[in-house]
Design a protein around this motif. Structure first.
Motif, PDB file in Angstrom:
ATOM      1  N   ILE A 157       0.833  -1.207   0.000  1.00  0.00           N
ATOM      2  CA  ILE A 157       0.000   0.000   0.000  1.00  0.00           C
ATOM      3  C   ILE A 157       0.864   1.253   0.000  1.00  0.00           C
ATOM      4  N   GLU A 158       1.954   1.230   0.788  1.00  0.00           N
ATOM      5  CA  GLU A 158       2.852   2.384   0.812  1.00  0.00           C
ATOM      6  C   GLU A 158       3.571   2.545  -0.528  1.00  0.00           C
ATOM      7  N   GLU A 159       3.931   1.441  -1.155  1.00  0.00           N
ATOM      8  CA  GLU A 159       4.548   1.544  -2.490  1.00  0.00           C
ATOM      9  C   GLU A 159       3.574   2.144  -3.497  1.00  0.00           C
ATOM     10  N   GLN A 160       2.310   1.740  -3.399  1.00  0.00           N
ATOM     11  CA  GLN A 160       1.313   2.297  -4.311  1.00  0.00           C
ATOM     12  C   GLN A 160       1.169   3.807  -4.118  1.00  0.00           C
ATOM     13  N   CYS A 161       1.372   4.273  -2.890  1.00  0.00           N
ATOM     14  CA  CYS A 161       1.296   5.693  -2.605  1.00  0.00           C
ATOM     15  C   CYS A 161       2.631   6.402  -2.811  1.00  0.00           C
ATOM     16  N   GLU A 162       3.630   5.681  -3.382  1.00  0.00           N
ATOM     17  CA  GLU A 162       4.961   6.217  -3.668  1.00  0.00           C
ATOM     18  C   GLU A 162       5.713   6.607  -2.403  1.00  0.00           C
ATOM     19  N   ASN A 163       5.382   6.006  -1.267  1.00  0.00           N
ATOM     20  CA  ASN A 163       6.101   6.231  -0.013  1.00  0.00           C
ATOM     21  C   ASN A 163       7.120   5.103   0.150  1.00  0.00           C
ATOM     22  N   MET A 164       8.247   5.230  -0.552  1.00  0.00           N
ATOM     23  CA  MET A 164       9.225   4.153  -0.572  1.00  0.00           C
ATOM     24  C   MET A 164       9.884   3.932   0.778  1.00  0.00           C
ATOM     25  N   ASP A 165      10.125   5.041   1.514  1.00  0.00           N
ATOM     26  CA  ASP A 165      10.759   4.892   2.826  1.00  0.00           C
ATOM     27  C   ASP A 165       9.841   4.152   3.793  1.00  0.00           C
ATOM     28  N   LYS A 166       8.563   4.498   3.779  1.00  0.00           N
ATOM     29  CA  LYS A 166       7.628   3.801   4.664  1.00  0.00           C
ATOM     30  C   LYS A 166       7.447   2.342   4.235  1.00  0.00           C
ATOM     31  N   ALA A 167       7.469   2.125   2.937  1.00  0.00           N
ATOM     32  CA  ALA A 167       7.364   0.741   2.462  1.00  0.00           C
ATOM     33  C   ALA A 167       8.569  -0.072   2.901  1.00  0.00           C
ATOM     34  N   ARG A 168       9.762   0.508   2.776  1.00  0.00           N
ATOM     35  CA  ARG A 168      10.968  -0.175   3.216  1.00  0.00           C
ATOM     36  C   ARG A 168      10.916  -0.461   4.717  1.00  0.00           C
ATOM     37  N   GLU A 169      10.429   0.505   5.466  1.00  0.00           N
ATOM     38  CA  GLU A 169      10.306   0.321   6.916  1.00  0.00           C
ATOM     39  C   GLU A 169       9.321  -0.800   7.248  1.00  0.00           C
ATOM     40  N   ALA A 170       8.205  -0.862   6.512  1.00  0.00           N
ATOM     41  CA  ALA A 170       7.220  -1.921   6.755  1.00  0.00           C
ATOM     42  C   ALA A 170       7.815  -3.296   6.475  1.00  0.00           C
ATOM     43  N   TYR A 171       8.542  -3.403   5.364  1.00  0.00           N
ATOM     44  CA  TYR A 171       9.150  -4.691   5.038  1.00  0.00           C
ATOM     45  C   TYR A 171      10.203  -5.097   6.075  1.00  0.00           C
ATOM     46  N   ASN A 172      11.014  -4.115   6.495  1.00  0.00           N
ATOM     47  CA  ASN A 172      12.057  -4.430   7.492  1.00  0.00           C
ATOM     48  C   ASN A 172      11.449  -4.843   8.824  1.00  0.00           C
ATOM     49  N   GLN A 173      10.395  -4.153   9.250  1.00  0.00           N
ATOM     50  CA  GLN A 173       9.738  -4.546  10.498  1.00  0.00           C
ATOM     51  C   GLN A 173       9.111  -5.930  10.364  1.00  0.00           C
ATOM     52  N   GLY A 174       8.539  -6.182   9.212  1.00  0.00           N
ATOM     53  CA  GLY A 174       7.951  -7.503   8.998  1.00  0.00           C
ATOM     54  C   GLY A 174       8.996  -8.608   9.027  1.00  0.00           C
ATOM     55  N   LEU A 175      10.185  -8.349   8.480  1.00  0.00           N
ATOM     56  CA  LEU A 175      11.234  -9.370   8.483  1.00  0.00           C
ATOM     57  C   LEU A 175      11.787  -9.617   9.876  1.00  0.00           C
ATOM     58  N   LYS A 176      11.726  -8.599  10.752  1.00  0.00           N
ATOM     59  CA  LYS A 176      12.137  -8.820  12.134  1.00  0.00           C
ATOM     60  C   LYS A 176      11.192  -9.788  12.839  1.00  0.00           C
ATOM     61  N   LYS A 177       9.912  -9.677  12.512  1.00  0.00           N
ATOM     62  CA  LYS A 177       8.919 -10.564  13.128  1.00  0.00           C
ATOM     63  C   LYS A 177       8.798 -11.897  12.374  1.00  0.00           C
ATOM     64  N   CYS A 178       9.027 -11.863  11.075  1.00  0.00           N
ATOM     65  CA  CYS A 178       8.855 -13.070  10.239  1.00  0.00           C
ATOM     66  C   CYS A 178      10.099 -13.253   9.363  1.00  0.00           C
ATOM     67  N   PRO A 179      11.222 -13.652   9.952  1.00  0.00           N
ATOM     68  CA  PRO A 179      12.455 -13.736   9.162  1.00  0.00           C
ATOM     69  C   PRO A 179      12.458 -14.862   8.134  1.00  0.00           C
ATOM     70  N   HIS A 180      11.511 -15.785   8.227  1.00  0.00           N
ATOM     71  CA  HIS A 180      11.482 -16.907   7.299  1.00  0.00           C
ATOM     72  C   HIS A 180      10.425 -16.751   6.206  1.00  0.00           C
ATOM     73  N   SER A 181       9.893 -15.550   6.063  1.00  0.00           N
ATOM     74  CA  SER A 181       8.911 -15.289   5.011  1.00  0.00           C
ATOM     75  C   SER A 181       9.649 -14.906   3.729  1.00  0.00           C
ATOM     76  N   VAL A 182       9.713 -15.810   2.801  1.00  0.00           N
ATOM     77  CA  VAL A 182      10.427 -15.575   1.543  1.00  0.00           C
ATOM     78  C   VAL A 182       9.778 -14.456   0.725  1.00  0.00           C
TER      79      VAL A 182
END
Length: 885
Positions: free
Chosen positions: A662-687
Motif C-alpha cells: 500500500i505504501e509503495e502504491q502511494c509512492e512512499n518508498m521509505d515507509k514501504a521499506r520500513e514496513a518490510y524491514n519490520q515484517g522481516l524482524k517478526k517473520c524472518p522466514h517469510s520468503v
C-alpha cells in the motif's frame, strides 16, 4: 703417529697392571711404585671389580648409546682372554651345523614325564628365571579373565554356531531328511499296494544287458537308387557284412510283402513304392500342407487343390473356410458353407461365417438350426436372441440357460433385454438370480470380470443393468476394513475407462455403506462436478450436508454452485444454513463476504467483516477486511485496519506485505521499506517479504543493497530455491551474465532438485546447449511441472509444434493448478492452434481454476483485477507473454 700410540696404549696399561717394569726397570733401575690413592684406606665396595653383566652398556639408562672403537678391540687382547660376542657378526652356518641342529630337534624327549603344563616339553622360552608366586598369581588372574570373557561370548557363539548348522543343514540336507515326507507317507500304503510293488529287476536296456545285441542300420536311399538305375529288379543284402561293414537286419525280419517270392530276397522297387505310399498318406492328412499348396497356386488351380483337399479331409473346417474365401460370388460362398455344414454340423465357426452372409430373416432361421447342432455355444444363442422378438428372445434365453447353466453372459443379456423393453424392475431380480444360480452350479463369482461386464453394459447404454451388476458384485471378496479404499479405486478405474454410470453406481453404494464419511461425499461431489450436471451435483450436496453438517467444504461447494448459476439468493440461504451448523466458522464467513463483494454488495460485505472481526476474529478475517478497503480505493481505512490487525497478529507476514505494498502504491518508498524491514524482524522466514524488499531496492536503483538483502535472506533461509532464483535474475537483469551463471551453478549445488532453478538454467544457456541442459533437468526433476513447461517452451522456440503441444498437455495434466502453464499453453494455441483448440484450453483452465504461478499471481492478485474471472486472467497473462525465450 697418534694412531700408533693409541694402538700401543693397551699394552702399556696391561704391563703396568701386571706389575711389570717400565723403561727404568728394563734398564735395571728401581721399580716404579704406584701413586698413593685416597681410596686405598677405605673399604672396597663389593660391586667394584665385578664383571659387567652380559649386554651391559654404560650410560644406557641415561640415554647414552654404546659403541666400540679400535682401542677396545686392538691387538693388545690376549689369546687366552674370554671372548665377548656381544658385537660379533653372526657366523655362517654350515650344512653340518644345520644337520646337527635338526638331529638335536629330533632327539627332543617327548615323553609324558618330560611334559610340563606351563613350560611344555622343551621348557619355556622365558625359563631363564624361576617361576615364582607372583608369576603364578598373574597367570591365575589372566586365566580368570579369559574364562570370564569366554562365558560372556558363549551364548552368542553358541547361537551363531546353531544358526550356521541349521543353514548348512537346510542347504545340504541328508538323504534321510530328503525322503522323510515320503517315509511318513509309507504308513498310508495298504497291504494290497505293498504286494503289487514289482520286484527289482535289471533296469538296463536291452543293449546293455546283452552285449551281443546287434546294431541295426537303415539302408540309405543311395543304395536303392544305384541299383534301380542299373535296371536290376532285386538284390540281396549280406546279413553279416551289411553296408559299410555294419550289420543290417536279417531278411527274415523284413515285411514278407517286400520279399521276392521263392528267393527270400528284398525287392527294392516294392520298398520304394511302399515308402512313397506312406508319405502320400501322411501328407494328404495334414491341413497345413493343403492350405499352403492352395496359397501357392493361382485362382482356379487353388480351387482345384482345395477341392482335392476336401475329398481327403472332409471334416477340416479350415479347408472349407479357405474354399469359401476363394469364391468371389456371395452365392458361391453360401453354397460352399452350406455344403460344409452338411459334413461338419458341429462347427461354431462355420455357422458364424455362414450366418454373417445371410439376411436377418434367413440368419434367424439358420441360427435356430445352429443352436440345435451346437447347444453349448453361447455366441450362437445370444445372436439368435438378438434377432428374435421380445417374447421369442425370452424363450431362447431361457432355453440357453438350461443348456449352459454356467455362463454369466446369458443372464446379463436377459437383463439387458428386459431393460430395453422397459421392464427395469426385472433387471435387479435377474442379476440376483444369476449370482445365486451360478454359485449353485459351482461357478466362482469373479468380481473383476463382472465389473468389466458392467462397463460393457454402460457403453451399450444399459444403465440399469450396469448399476444392478455393480450393486450385486461390488462387495464380493472384499475385507470389511478394505471396502472404502477398494471402492474408491474401482470408481476411479471406471472413470478412466469411460464407464461413468458404473462409477456413479459405486459412489452411490459406498455412500449407503458410509453415510457419515466426508471423504466419500467429497469424492462423489467432485465426480458430479466434473462429469455430471449442476442439478445432480446440487442434489448430491444437499444429501451430503444432511449427513455431514460439520463439513464446511460441502456447504461451500453448494453455495458456489448456486452462485455460478447466478442464483445469489439460494447461495445466501445455503450459507445461512451453514452458519447455523458451523457457528463462527472462518471459511463460511469469508465465503459469505466473497459472495457479497463479487455481486457488488460492498456494504453487506463490510457489515459481515465487521461482525466477523468481533465474533470470530482471525488473521485472515483482518486481511480480507484490509483488502476489501484497499481494492475499493479506501487507502486510509485500509491502513488503519492494517495497523489494528498488526497489533494482534504481528507474526502474520501477509499483513506486513499488504502494508508495504500500500505504501509503495502511494509512492512512499521509505515507509514501504520500513514496513518490510519490520515484517522481516517478526517473520524472518517469510520468503515473499524478502523478495518484496529486494524488488523495492532494485526499483529505486539500489542494486548493491538488493544483492545484499538476497544474500542475507539466503543465510536466514538456506536451500530456498526462490531466493537463489531471484539472485540469478537480479544479476541477469543487471547485464552481469557471467555472475548469473556462477550463481546458478551454486544454486543447483544447494538445491539440486528444484524444478524452478532447472527450468531457468535451460534458458540461461546458449541455444546449442539448451537441449542438453533440458535433458539434465529431466533426469533430475522428471515430473516437475516447471521443467516440463521449460521443455514445451524449448520445442516451441524450435518450431516443433506437435511436440510442444504434447509437452504442454503433459504439464497441465501433472499440475493443473499452475497458472503459468495454462497461460503459455493458451498463448501457444493462439499462434499455432485452431479456434477449437484455443477454446478447449480456455475451458479446461476455467475448470481447473489455477491459483499459483509467478506470472499468474502477479495479475490475479493485482488490486485492479480482483473481480476478474479465470478466463479473463488467462487472456491477460497470455497477452503479456513475449516469445523471447
Amino acid at each position: 703417529m697418534a694412531s700408533t700410540g693409541a694402538k700401543q696404549a693397551p699394552k702399556i696399561v696391561s704391563k703396568i697392571s701386571a706389575g711389570g717394569t717400565g723403561a727404568a726397570g728394563a734398564s735395571g733401575g728401581p721399580p716404579i711404585m704406584p701413586l698413593a690413592s685416597p681410596l686405598m684406606g677405605k673399604k672396597k665396595k663389593p660391586f667394584l671389580g665385578m664383571p659387567a653383566p652380559l649386554g651391559y652398556v654404560p650410560g644406557l639408562g641415561r640415554g647414552a648409546t654404546g659403541f666400540t672403537t679400535r682401542s677396545d678391540i686392538g691387538p693388545a687382547r690376549d689369546a687366552n682372554d674370554p671372548v665377548d660376542d656381544r658385537h660379533a657378526p653372526p657366523g655362517k652356518r654350515t650344512v653340518g651345523d644345520q644337520m646337527k641342529k635338526n638331529q638335536d630337534d629330533d632327539d627332543e624327549d617327548l615323553n609324558d614325564t618330560n611334559y610340563d603344563e606351563f613350560n611344555g616339553y622343551a621348557g619355556s622360552l622365558f625359563s631363564s628365571g624361576p617361576y615364582e608366586k607372583d608369576d603364578e598369581e598373574a597367570d591365575a588372574i589372566y586365566a580368570a579373565l579369559d574364562k570370564r570373557m569366554d562365558e560372556r561370548r558363549k551364548e552368542r557363539r553358541e547361537l551363531r554356531e546353531k544358526e550356521e548348522i541349521e543353514k548348512y543343514r537346510m542347504e545340504r540336507p541328508k538323504i534321510q531328511q530328503q525322503f522323510s515326507d515320503l517315509k511318513r507317507k509309507l504308513a498310508e500304503v495298504s497291504e494290497e499296494e505293498w504286494l503289487s510293488i514289482p520286484e527289482v529287476g535289471d533296469a538296463r536296456n536291452k543293449r546293455q544287458r546283452n552285449p551281443r545285441y546287434e546294431k541295426l542300420t537303415p539302408v540309405p536311399d543311395s543304395f536303392f537308387s544305384k541299383h534301380l538305375q542299373s535296371g536290376e529288379n532285386h538284390t540281396s543284402v549280406d546279413p553279416l557284412q551289411g553296408l559299410g561293414g555294419l550289420n543290417t537286419p536279417y531278411p527274415g525280419s523284413m515285411t514278407p510283402g517286400l520279399m521276392t517270392p521263392g528267393t527270400g530276397e528284398l525287392d527294392m522297387r516294392k520298398i520304394g513304392q511302399a515308402r512313397n505310399t506312406l508319405m502320400d498318406m501322411r501328407l494328404s492328412q495334414s491341413e497345413d500342407v493343403w492350405l499352403e499348396a492352395a496359397r501357392l497356386q493361382p485362382g482356379d488351380t487353388a480351387k482345384a487343390v482345395v477341392a482335392q483337399a476336401v475329398r481327403h479331409l472332409p471334416q477340416s473346417v479350415r479347408i472349407y473356410i479357405r474354399a469359401a474365401e476363394l469364391e468371389t460370388d456371395v452365392r458361391a460362398k453360401k453354397r460352399v458353407l452350406r455344403k460344409a455344414l452338411e459334413n461338419v454340423s458341429k462347427s461354431v465357426r462355420l455357422w458364424k461365417t455362414a450366418v454373417e452372409l445371410e439376411e436377418p430373416e434367413d440368419a434367424r432361421i439358420m441360427l435356430s438350426r445352429a443352436v440345435e447342432c451346437c447347444p453349448t455355444s453361447v455366441e450362437l444363442w445370444l445372436a439368435l436372441a438378438r434377432l428374435e422378438t421380445y417374447e421369442n428372445a425370452r424363450r431362447v434365453l431361457n432355453k440357453a440357460r438350461e443348456n449352459i447353466p454356467t455362463d454369466r453372459h446369458i443372464w446379463i443379456t436377459a437383463a439387458k433385454l428386459e431393460e430395453a423393453n422397459g421392464n427395469t424392475q426385472m433387471v435387479e431380480k435377474i442379476i440376483d438370480r444369476a449370482i445365486t444360480s451360478l454359485r449353485a452350479n459351482g461357478v466362482e463369482i469373479n468380481r473383476e470380470q463382472w465389473i468389466q461386464d458392467a462397463e460393457e453394459c454402460d457403453k451399450a447404454s444399459s444403465v440399469a443393468t450396469c448399476q444392478a451388476v455393480i450393486r450385486a458384485v461390488i462387495g464380493i471378496g472384499i475385507e470389511e476394513e478394505d471396502r472404502k479404499h477398494t471402492w474408491m479405486e474401482d470408481a476411479e478405474s471406471c472413470v478412466a475407462h469411460g464407464a461413468l454410470e458404473c462409477a456413479r453406481a459405486i459412489y452411490a453404494h459406498a455412500l449407503q455403506v458410509f453415510p457419515s464419511k466426508k471423504s466419500v461425499w467429497l469424492r462423489a461431489a467432485y465426480f458430479e462436478k466434473n462429469h455430471g450436471t449442476r442439478e445432480s451435483l446440487e442434489a448430491l450436496l444437499q444429501r451430503a450436508v444432511a449427513h455431514c453438517p460439520k463439513a464446511e467444504v460441502l456447504w461451500l461447494m453448494g453455495a458456489k454452485s448456486k452462485w455460478l448459476a447466478e442464483d445469489v439468493p439460494a447461495a445466501r440461504s445455503i450459507l445461512a444454513l451453514a452458519f447455523q451448523a458451523n457457528p463462527n466458522s472462518e471459511e463460511i464467513w469469508l465465503a459469505a463476504v466473497k459472495l457479497e463483494s463479487e455481486n457488488n454488495e460492498y456494504e453487506r460485505a463490510r457489515r459481515l467483516l465487521a461482525k466477523a472481526r468481533s465474533s470470530a476474529p482471525t488473521a485472515r478475517v483482518f486481511m480480507k477486511s484490509v483488502k476489501l478497503e484497499w481494492v475499493l480505493g479506501n487507502i486510509e481505512a485500509a491502513q488503519e485496519l492494517c495497523t489494528e490487525a498488526l497489533k494482534h497478529y504481528e507474526d502474520f507476514p501477509k499483513l506486513w506485505m499488504m502494508r508495504g505494498q500500500i505504501e509503495e502504491q502511494c509512492e512512499n518508498m521509505d515507509k514501504a521499506r520500513e514496513a518490510y524491514n519490520q515484517g522481516l524482524k517478526k517473520c524472518p522466514h517469510s520468503v515473499p517479504l524478502w523478495l518484496l524488499l529486494s524488488h523495492l531496492e532494485e526499483r529505486v536503483g539500489q542494486l548493491t543493497r538488493a544483492r545484499a538483502i538476497l544474500e542475507k535472506a539466503r543465510l536466514k533461509n538456506p536451500q530456498t530455491a526462490e531466493l537463489w532464483l531471484e539472485s540469478v535474475r537480479l544479476e541477469y537483469r543487471a547485464g552481469l551474465k557471467n555472475i548469473a551463471n556462477t550463481l546458478m551453478a551454486k544454486a543447483l549445488q544447494e538445491c539440486p532438485n528444484s524444478g524452478n532453478l532447472w527450468a531457468e538454467a535451460v534458458f540461461l544457456e546458449a541455444r546449442p546447449q539448451r537441449k542438453t541442459k533440458s535433458v539434465d533437468a529431466l533426469k533430475k526433476c522428471e515430473h516437475d511441472p516447471h521443467v516440463l513447461l521449460a521443455v514445451a517452451k524449448l520445442f516451441w522456440s524450435e518450431r516443433k509444434i506437435t511436440k510442444s503441444r504434447e509437452w504442454f498437455l503433459r504439464t497441465v495434466k501433472i499440475e493443473p493448478d499452475l497458472g503459468d502453464a495454462w497461460a503459455f499453453f493458451y498463448k501457444f494455441e493462439l499462434q499455432h492452434g485452431t479456434e477449437e483448440q484455443q477454446e478447449e484450453v480456455r475451458k479446461r483452465c476455467e475448470n481447473a481454476e489455477p491459483r499459483h504461478g509467478e506470472l499468474w499471481c502477479a495479475e490475479s492478485k493485482h488490486v485492479l483485477n480482483w473481480q476478474k474471472k479465470t478466463g479473463e486472467i488467462l487472456a491477460q497473462v497470455a497477452s503479456k507473454i513475449k516469445n523471447t525465450f
